[in-house]
Write a protein that holds these residues in place. Structure first.
Motif, short mmCIF file in Angstrom:
data_model
loop_
_atom_site.label_atom_id
_atom_site.label_comp_id
_atom_site.label_asym_id
_atom_site.label_seq_id
_atom_site.Cartn_x
_atom_site.Cartn_y
_atom_site.Cartn_z
N HIS A 135 7.67 1.09 3.91
CA HIS A 135 6.00 -0.34 2.82
C HIS A 135 5.30 -0.75 4.54
O HIS A 135 6.26 -0.79 5.06
N ALA A 136 4.39 -1.57 4.17
CA ALA A 136 3.40 -1.68 5.09
C ALA A 136 3.82 -2.97 5.51
O ALA A 136 3.48 -3.28 6.40
N ASP A 137 4.18 -3.93 4.85
CA ASP A 137 4.76 -5.02 5.32
C ASP A 137 3.14 -6.62 5.48
O ASP A 137 3.23 -6.36 6.92
N LEU A 138 2.17 -5.14 4.69
CA LEU A 138 0.89 -6.36 5.83
C LEU A 138 0.45 -7.64 4.95
O LEU A 138 -0.27 -7.64 4.75
N ARG A 139 0.95 -8.44 3.65
CA ARG A 139 0.73 -9.54 2.78
C ARG A 139 0.26 -10.44 4.39
O ARG A 139 1.23 -10.52 4.62
N GLU A 174 -3.90 -5.42 -2.17
CA GLU A 174 -4.44 -6.76 -1.77
C GLU A 174 -4.38 -6.56 0.34
O GLU A 174 -4.94 -6.42 0.61
N GLU A 175 -3.73 -5.78 0.13
CA GLU A 175 -3.04 -4.70 1.12
C GLU A 175 -4.20 -4.22 2.08
O GLU A 175 -4.68 -3.96 3.06
N TYR A 176 -4.61 -3.60 0.62
CA TYR A 176 -5.40 -1.69 1.30
C TYR A 176 -7.00 -2.91 1.62
O TYR A 176 -7.72 -2.23 1.98
N ARG A 177 -7.16 -3.98 0.41
CA ARG A 177 -8.45 -4.87 1.21
C ARG A 177 -8.43 -5.13 2.04
O ARG A 177 -10.15 -5.00 2.64
N GLN A 182 -6.27 -1.10 9.16
CA GLN A 182 -5.03 -0.19 9.79
C GLN A 182 -4.12 0.29 8.49
O GLN A 182 -3.75 1.45 9.08
N ILE A 183 -4.82 0.35 7.23
CA ILE A 183 -4.33 1.32 6.17
C ILE A 183 -4.52 2.70 6.73
O ILE A 183 -4.05 3.42 6.41
#
Ligand SMILES: [Mn+2]
Length: 288
Positions: A135-139, A174-177, A182-183
């Protein structure tokens, strides 16, 4: 686990005053949202380490030579904010990043990582973080908390802009946006499977000289590590991960590492904690 004794070592090899490697258990699962049990992770990993050879079959060395000592676990705090402060102040108190010893932190959920990175970033200018995870864990926050396990890497970005994410196969719109740059730097599990050498080059491009490594056990395929909170299909295997880890550890200066999100499944199913303990042994061997 009996006291400081990891890998069932003789007393002279597990003394916290002299050991070259320090293991800090952080049994914490305050923001867990799905399967629980990661609070029992550190103890389960230490318990199975008794069954392991001290001789590394790959580099042909006894990886316990410099000593490996387990420190007392950090008792869990009541709130995520207090937990952050508690971990940060404990890591500062042990002087982990100036002691000349190598720290390995055992979680616990992934929210234990940002306070450790904060302490490391204060000791090493231009620190980079290498994350192995599904998981990216970027929220920016999750279920009302900015200190959630699902925000762990977003909080890491508060302390360093240099983050390389490896083995990822799940992130939200949301993380992508919110974090497009970073993504775009993510090395997905698919990319690594298709071309591991090119992936390694891209990993090196994103890392600075000093690197802190954070391992979420769910980077492995769930068939290899079923004991975890959110087992995502299509993960990496042992050979891929140890290949990448060895190359990185022998090229960069690794300042410390953590391993989080292991959930002991109980009974005779010790696959996940056994794999976790073997990974700790490999981190020690490759940074020897
Ligand atoms: Mn994860």
């Amino acid at each position: 686990m009996n006291g400081n004794n990891f890998f069932n070592l003789p007393v002279e090899r597990c003394d916290p005053k002299t050991a070259g490697y320090l293991i800090l258990p952080i049994p914490y699962e305050g923001t867990v949202c799905f399967l629980s049990g990661t609070i029992k992770g550190p103890e389960a990993i230490l318990a199975v380490s008794d069954q392991m050879e001290h001789f590394d079959e790959e580099l042909l060395i006894d990886f316990t030579q410099h000593g490996i000592a387990a420190l007392p676990p950090i008792p869990p705090a009541d709130t995520p904010e207090e937990e952050f402060e508690r971990i940060y102040s404990t890591v500062k108190q042990y002087n982990f990043f100036h002691s000349g010893r190598f720290p390995i932190i055992l979680g616990g959920e992934h929210s234990v990582t940002p306070p450790i990175v904060r302490a490391a970033a204060e000791s090493y200018e231009n620190l980079s973080v290498l994350q192995f995870d599904a998981h990216a864990d970027l929220r920016d926050s999750y279920t009302g908390s900015r200190y959630s396990h699902a925000s762990a890497m977003r909080r890491v970005l508060d302390w360093t802009p240099h983050l390389v994410q490896v083995g990822i196969r799940s992130f939200s719109e949301e993380e992508y946006r919110d974090c497009p740059e970073q993504i775009s730097r993510i090395l997905t599990a698919k990319m690594i499977t298709e071309n591991i050498h090119e992936s390694l080059d891209r990993i090196f491009c994103g890392l600075t000289e000093h690197v802190y490594i954070t391992f979420d056990i769910d980077v492995f395929d769930p068939s290899l590590a079923p004991g975890t909170g959110t087992p995502e299909p299509g993960g990496l295997n042992w050979q891929q991960i140890t290949y990448l880890l060895r190359k990185i550890c022998t090229t960069k200066k690794i300042v410390g590492a953590d391993l989080v999100e292991t959930i002991p499944l109980g009974g005779q199913n010790i696959i996940t904690e056994f794999l976790a303990a073997r990974l700790v042994a490999k981190i020690i061997t490759y940074t020897f």
